[in-house]
Design a protein around this motif. Structure first.
Motif, PDB file in Angstrom:
ATOM      1  N   GLU A  11     118.193  -0.774  80.605  1.00 24.28           N
ATOM      2  CA  GLU A  11     118.636  -1.082  80.304  1.00 24.28           C
ATOM      3  C   GLU A  11     118.912  -2.051  81.498  1.00 24.28           C
ATOM      4  O   GLU A  11     118.530  -2.081  82.395  1.00 24.28           O
ATOM      5  CB  GLU A  11     120.490  -0.946  80.648  1.00 24.28           C
ATOM      6  N   ASP A  12     119.158  -3.705  81.222  1.00 21.45           N
ATOM      7  CA  ASP A  12     119.039  -4.327  82.001  1.00 21.45           C
ATOM      8  C   ASP A  12     120.677  -5.276  82.275  1.00 21.45           C
ATOM      9  O   ASP A  12     120.647  -6.621  82.927  1.00 21.45           O
ATOM     10  CB  ASP A  12     118.390  -6.329  81.442  1.00 21.45           C
ATOM     11  N   ASN A  13     121.669  -4.532  81.711  1.00 22.22           N
ATOM     12  CA  ASN A  13     123.662  -5.458  81.454  1.00 22.22           C
ATOM     13  C   ASN A  13     123.800  -3.913  82.068  1.00 22.22           C
ATOM     14  O   ASN A  13     123.257  -3.432  81.199  1.00 22.22           O
ATOM     15  CB  ASN A  13     123.529  -6.242  80.807  1.00 22.22           C
ATOM     16  N   ASN A  14     124.861  -4.860  82.078  1.00 23.29           N
ATOM     17  CA  ASN A  14     126.204  -3.735  82.132  1.00 23.29           C
ATOM     18  C   ASN A  14     125.713  -2.233  82.366  1.00 23.29           C
ATOM     19  O   ASN A  14     125.936  -0.566  82.042  1.00 23.29           O
ATOM     20  CB  ASN A  14     126.814  -2.907  80.661  1.00 23.29           C
ATOM     21  N   LYS A  21     120.569  -0.308  87.435  1.00 21.05           N
ATOM     22  CA  LYS A  21     120.327  -0.490  88.539  1.00 21.05           C
ATOM     23  C   LYS A  21     118.636  -1.189  89.075  1.00 21.05           C
ATOM     24  O   LYS A  21     118.080  -1.161  88.777  1.00 21.05           O
ATOM     25  CB  LYS A  21     121.457  -1.732  89.120  1.00 21.05           C
ATOM     26  N   TYR A  24     115.605  -0.347  86.565  1.00 26.50           N
ATOM     27  CA  TYR A  24     115.888  -2.439  86.256  1.00 26.50           C
ATOM     28  C   TYR A  24     114.877  -2.623  87.023  1.00 26.50           C
ATOM     29  O   TYR A  24     113.777  -3.443  86.520  1.00 26.50           O
ATOM     30  CB  TYR A  24     116.631  -2.583  85.638  1.00 26.50           C
ATOM     31  N   ASN A  45     118.958  -0.482  76.239  1.00 29.78           N
ATOM     32  CA  ASN A  45     119.738  -1.872  75.936  1.00 29.78           C
ATOM     33  C   ASN A  45     118.824  -2.745  76.962  1.00 29.78           C
ATOM     34  O   ASN A  45     119.430  -2.566  77.801  1.00 29.78           O
ATOM     35  CB  ASN A  45     120.888  -0.808  76.411  1.00 29.78           C
ATOM     36  N   LYS A  47     119.241  -6.855  76.533  1.00 29.41           N
ATOM     37  CA  LYS A  47     120.076  -7.749  76.649  1.00 29.41           C
ATOM     38  C   LYS A  47     118.470  -8.889  76.776  1.00 29.41           C
ATOM     39  O   LYS A  47     119.059  -9.912  75.804  1.00 29.41           O
ATOM     40  CB  LYS A  47     120.747  -8.301  76.595  1.00 29.41           C
ATOM     41  N   TYR A  48     118.085  -9.302  77.906  1.00 29.18           N
ATOM     42  CA  TYR A  48     117.707 -10.443  78.264  1.00 29.18           C
ATOM     43  C   TYR A  48     116.272 -10.534  78.396  1.00 29.18           C
ATOM     44  O   TYR A  48     115.960  -9.499  78.102  1.00 29.18           O
ATOM     45  CB  TYR A  48     118.526 -10.858  79.983  1.00 29.18           C
ATOM     46  N   ASN A  50     112.651 -10.817  79.633  1.00 31.78           N
ATOM     47  CA  ASN A  50     111.715 -10.381  81.053  1.00 31.78           C
ATOM     48  C   ASN A  50     110.612  -9.979  80.816  1.00 31.78           C
ATOM     49  O   ASN A  50     110.261  -9.712  80.278  1.00 31.78           O
ATOM     50  CB  ASN A  50     113.170  -8.764  81.466  1.00 31.78           C
ATOM     51  N   GLU A 257     131.887  -7.569  84.739  1.00 30.07           N
ATOM     52  CA  GLU A 257     130.449  -7.792  83.903  1.00 30.07           C
ATOM     53  C   GLU A 257     129.776  -9.053  84.767  1.00 30.07           C
ATOM     54  O   GLU A 257     127.709  -8.518  85.739  1.00 30.07           O
ATOM     55  CB  GLU A 257     129.998  -8.219  82.954  1.00 30.07           C
ATOM     56  N   ASP A 258     130.622  -8.978  85.619  1.00 28.12           N
ATOM     57  CA  ASP A 258     130.024  -9.920  86.689  1.00 28.12           C
ATOM     58  C   ASP A 258     130.869  -9.681  88.256  1.00 28.12           C
ATOM     59  O   ASP A 258     131.665 -10.205  88.530  1.00 28.12           O
ATOM     60  CB  ASP A 258     130.359 -11.877  86.383  1.00 28.12           C
TER      61      ASP A 258
END
Length: 370
Positions: A11-14, A21, A24, A45, A47-48, A50, A257-258
């Protein structure tokens, strides 16, 4: 070089934790350096946009079984087969994010807790005690074991009987802001402590609440912002804050998320985990010019110089009281906040993802026949 990367979820988010992290970022940094990376995972997952080649992602069943024969046939085209944690045997290298079950049973859990678990959950307790046997067998088939701290290296040498020469300590990387901003209080009236505790008990959430109770006896002008997505459903935790007389000081937050917004809303990050192989929030907070207060049970204490670039509390038999002492010490150092934060920021400048990947490659090339 050509890498096969075996992981449960890409995954690349959340990101649920620092391990996801790190996976990734390692993959993307390797690709940036011109290496080919194919990912074998159970779930995706992304999302962005890459640089990951979607045709190089292969969905495989869980668990992924890698025999030596399969490594030498189906995966023979890869220079390095790499896996996260100790779930797959016959890999060239693994990066382990968590402690062994024997460490947790013998050094983290209270003997009474083990007794109760053994009495009421005998099958689960039996599984915990045999997990380490499986972990040792996997390590025997692996050339190189990356760990995020000397604390985890100690665990693996003692409880998994891993040869020291097979273990390489590699601190995780972080995204370092372009420039350091002078320390500025998040709240002019109160010192604001922060904590990320998705797993509230194991992350030391109750220890932190008890420490706040002890702190309030000597210092009252503070707030605590705690990331705990399960707080709304856990009435016991909220009741505990009332019982301790700190309910007006504590704010529970949902998943963030941020994280940059969270770091900018606090003065200090507190890590009171019962066990923590490293703790990525420590260097991340330091990179935002925030003060770290941690315990010796967290691997990240290794990058904090007590009283200079942050504060390190002994764990001992009274972890909450010990933590409260260091929190009070931090409060009394108000005239040095910027100095301490600056030292912390300077310390983590070497912990970029680029440096992380370079050290990973050097260690892999020296330990693995490529």
């Amino acid at each position: 070089m050509k890498f096969a990367f075996i992981t449960r979820k890409l995954e690349d988010n959340n990101f649920y934790g620092g391990g996801e992290k790190m996976n990734y970022r390692l993959i993307t940094e390797l690709i940036k350096k011109g290496h080919t990376v194919h990912i074998f995972c159970n779930e995706v997952n992304l999302k962005y946009d890459n640089q990951i080649d979607k045709e190089g992602i292969f969905i495989v069943p869980e668990p992924f079984v890698l025999t030596q024969e399969r490594r030498n046939t189906e995966l023979k085209e890869y220079d390095i087969v790499f896996s996260e944690n100790l779930g797959v045997a016959n890999c060239d290298a693994v990066y382990v994010h968590g402690h062994s079950t024997l460490y947790r049973l013998k050094e983290v859990r209270h003997p009474l807790e083990n007794f109760v678990n053994k009495l009421f959950q005998p099958k689960r307790f039996s599984t915990l005690t045999t997990d380490s046997i499986g972990a040792m067998s996997i390590i025997e088939t692996t050339n190189l074991v990356f760990v995020p701290s000397e604390l985890l290296k100690y665990d693996f040498k003692k409880y998994l009987e891993t040869p020291a020469e097979k273990i390489h300590v590699l601190y995780p990387g972080i995204d370092i802001p372009a420039e350091y901003k002078e320390f500025k209080r998040a709240d002019e009236k109160n010192i604001v402590f922060g904590m990320s505790a998705v797993g509230f008990d194991i992350k030391g959430g109750y220890i932190f609440l008890a420490a706040l109770h002890h702190l309030k006896k000597k210092f009252k002008n503070f707030k605590a912002r705690i990331i705990y997505p399960g707080a709304e459903k856990n009435s016991l935790t909220k009741a505990f804050t009332f019982l301790l007389g700190i309910h007006s000081n504590v704010e529970f937050l949902p998943f963030q998320e941020d994280m940059s917004e969270f770091y900018n809303s606090i003065d200090a990050i507190v890590m009171s985990s019962r066990q923590e192989a490293f703790g990525l929030v420590a260097p991340e907070a330091m990179s935002y010019g925030k003060i770290v207060i941690t315990t010796e049970r967290c691997g990240a204490c290794e990058i904090v110089q007590d009283g200079v670039s942050g504060f390190v509390a002994p764990y001992g038999k009274t972890p909450a009281k010990n933590l409260a002492v260091k929190m009070l010490e931090m409060v009394k150092s108000e005239n040095r906040f910027d100095e301490i934060a600056t030292k912390g920021y300077e310390k983590v400048q070497t912990l970029s993802w680029q440096n992380f990947t370079e050290e990973f490659l050097k260690a892999a090339e020296s330990k693995i026949s490529i």
